[in-house]
Design a protein around this motif. Structure first.
Motif, mmCIF file in Angstrom:
data_model
loop_
_atom_site.group_PDB
_atom_site.id
_atom_site.type_symbol
_atom_site.label_atom_id
_atom_site.label_comp_id
_atom_site.label_asym_id
_atom_site.label_seq_id
_atom_site.Cartn_x
_atom_site.Cartn_y
_atom_site.Cartn_z
ATOM 1 N N ILE A 1 55.333 64.921 31.904
ATOM 2 C CA ILE A 1 56.583 64.340 32.386
ATOM 3 C C ILE A 1 57.202 63.457 31.313
ATOM 4 O O ILE A 1 56.496 62.787 30.547
ATOM 5 C CB ILE A 1 56.356 63.547 33.692
ATOM 6 N N SER A 2 58.525 63.496 31.219
ATOM 7 C CA SER A 2 59.227 62.630 30.263
ATOM 8 C C SER A 2 59.768 61.397 30.985
ATOM 9 O O SER A 2 59.861 61.370 32.222
ATOM 10 C CB SER A 2 60.388 63.394 29.625
ATOM 11 N N ARG A 3 60.121 60.383 30.207
ATOM 12 C CA ARG A 3 60.683 59.177 30.812
ATOM 13 C C ARG A 3 62.017 59.480 31.489
ATOM 14 O O ARG A 3 62.350 58.906 32.528
ATOM 15 C CB ARG A 3 60.869 58.087 29.745
ATOM 16 N N ARG A 4 62.781 60.382 30.889
ATOM 17 C CA ARG A 4 64.056 60.764 31.490
ATOM 18 C C ARG A 4 63.823 61.423 32.850
ATOM 19 O O ARG A 4 64.531 61.133 33.822
ATOM 20 C CB ARG A 4 64.787 61.735 30.540
ATOM 21 N N GLU A 5 62.831 62.290 32.953
ATOM 22 C CA GLU A 5 62.523 62.932 34.234
ATOM 23 C C GLU A 5 62.057 61.915 35.265
ATOM 24 O O GLU A 5 62.408 62.016 36.451
ATOM 25 C CB GLU A 5 61.468 64.019 34.035
ATOM 26 N N ALA A 6 61.284 60.934 34.829
ATOM 27 C CA ALA A 6 60.831 59.892 35.755
ATOM 28 C C ALA A 6 62.016 59.097 36.300
ATOM 29 O O ALA A 6 62.034 58.691 37.469
ATOM 30 C CB ALA A 6 59.839 58.974 35.055
#
Length: 393
Positions: free
Chosen positions: A48-53
């Motif tokens: 998971i990426s920070r943007r997705e989070a």
């Protein structure tokens, strides 16, 4: 229904990749747990990426509630990746949809040979004849035909299977209530009655060009094999064939004239190792051993002769009682229930059933085929049918 809104919420989140959604579903027990998780918990998910989070921090459920209301209004049911009825065959692909919208009855594709039939939208008379004849033969033998219901080969394949009284799965690139192409409205109705319409897009979702390659992985993912009937060198059908190979499915192609533009893609597939399909059993014989008793036709064994009468045996054995069937719990379509309620223990012809039920003959044949596969009706001499169960409320 309350749990489903979290599945809808997760599936509709833009900016979260499909693999991330699958990873989240592996790490958290349910989508509701994903919804309730804070950012730090989410970031522990592999890949998971920070943007997705950050996108997952959007907690608005209004769209999910609206979609569920639309599904109820349209008579659609939803199937989640965690449901037992979700096809194992589709679940096993690299990026299965986490949520399916369905109208009709999804055949038990894991227990049946399902064949994807695809091809060009600009079909020639040769391609149309091949698609209809091959799909008719596949369905008549007991296979499920899976297709995208696009103009051309897809639509003709569905029509051929329906004409044989077979089951069709129409995989759509938009919402089930969005008919594409527009002239296929009647075909949507017949496919839903004889099998099902399925989409990973919610009601009202527009059919966009970018949806078709995504849809194609479902067409091949639901099938044991993909049959390319007619395709030029640049064709969406070849994309489906490539996805089928990536998913470990077999690929068949119909050969065509070497100078015909619409056959160049098929001929290239054959050159590269695809199996030739000139008749339905070129495909079906590959799967007869995998699905014993499910296919009818060419290599079907003759019924054994009746046992000889033994000394002292009464002239007439007692007729065993028919097994009971609850139509409410059997998961049947409306057409299938109506056919069962109309049939008796006296053989009835298809035309008589169509007249009594006021259903089109093609829908009567479709319902009878699935009921015969399930063992609820029996075919007698002269293509006449009897009910093989006793109905209970």
């Amino acid at each position: 229904m309350s749990m489903l809104k979290y599945w809808v919420w997760l599936s509709r989140l833009e900016g979260v990749g499909s693999q991330t959604k699958l990873s989240l579903l592996e790490r958290f027990p349910t989508p509701e747990d994903i919804y309730c998780a804070d950012r730090d918990e989410l970031l522990l998910t592999e890949g998971i990426s920070r943007r997705e989070a950050e996108v997952l921090g959007k907690k608005d459920l209004a769209e999910a509630d609206r979609i569920l209301a639309d599904c109820e209004r349209l008579g659609l049911h939803l199937l989640t990746l965690h449901d037992a009825a979700y096809p194992v065959r589709l679940r096993s692909i690299y990026d299965p949809p986490c949520l399916l919208y369905i109208r009709g009855r999804l055949p038990a594709v894991d227990e049946l040979p399902a064949v994807a039939v695809v091809g060009t939208r600009k079909a020639s008379p040769y391609g149309i004849r091949c698609a209809e004849d091959l799909s008719f033969g596949l369905a008549e033998a007991g296979a499920v035909v899976v297709t995208g219901l696009a103009r051309g080969i897809d639509s003709v394949a569905a029509q051929g299977a329906l004409r044989a009284g077979g089951s069709v799965i129409g995989v759509l690139g938009g919402g089930i209530d969005v008919i594409y192409p527009r002239e296929n409205g009647w075909l949507y109705e017949d496919v839903a009655a004889a099998g099902c319409l399925v989409s990973e897009y919610p009601p009202g979702a527009e059919t966009l060009p970018g949806h078709f390659p995504i849809r194609n992985r479902m067409i091949s993912g639901l099938s044991v094999a993909a049959l390319v009937v007619e395709a030029p060198t640049r064709s969406g059908a070849l994309i489906t064939a490539g996805m089928a190979l990536d998913q470990g499915r077999d690929v068949f192609a119909v050969p065509g004239p070497i100078y015909a533009e619409n056959s160049k893609g098929c001929n290239r597939l054959i050159r590269d190792g695809a199996m030739v399909a000139a008749e339905p059993w070129d495909i079906l014989r590959e799967y007869e051993a995998l699905f014993p008793g499910k296919l009818r036709g060419q290599t079907r064994a003759a019924a054994p002769p009746p046992p000889e009468k033994q000394p002292g045996q009464p002239v007439e054995a007692a007729i065993p009682a028919l097994p009971a069937l609850s139509v409410k719990d059997a998961g049947l379509t409306d057409d299938q229930i109506l056919i069962l309620q109309t049939l008796t223990e006296e053989p009835m012809a298809v035309d008589d059933l169509a007249e009594l039920t006021e259903l089109p003959v093609r829908r009567v044949l479709s319902a009878l085929t699935m009921l015969e596969i399930d063992g609820f009706v029996t075919q007698r001499e002269g293509k006449r049918y009897v009910r093989a169960v006793t109905l209970i409320p």
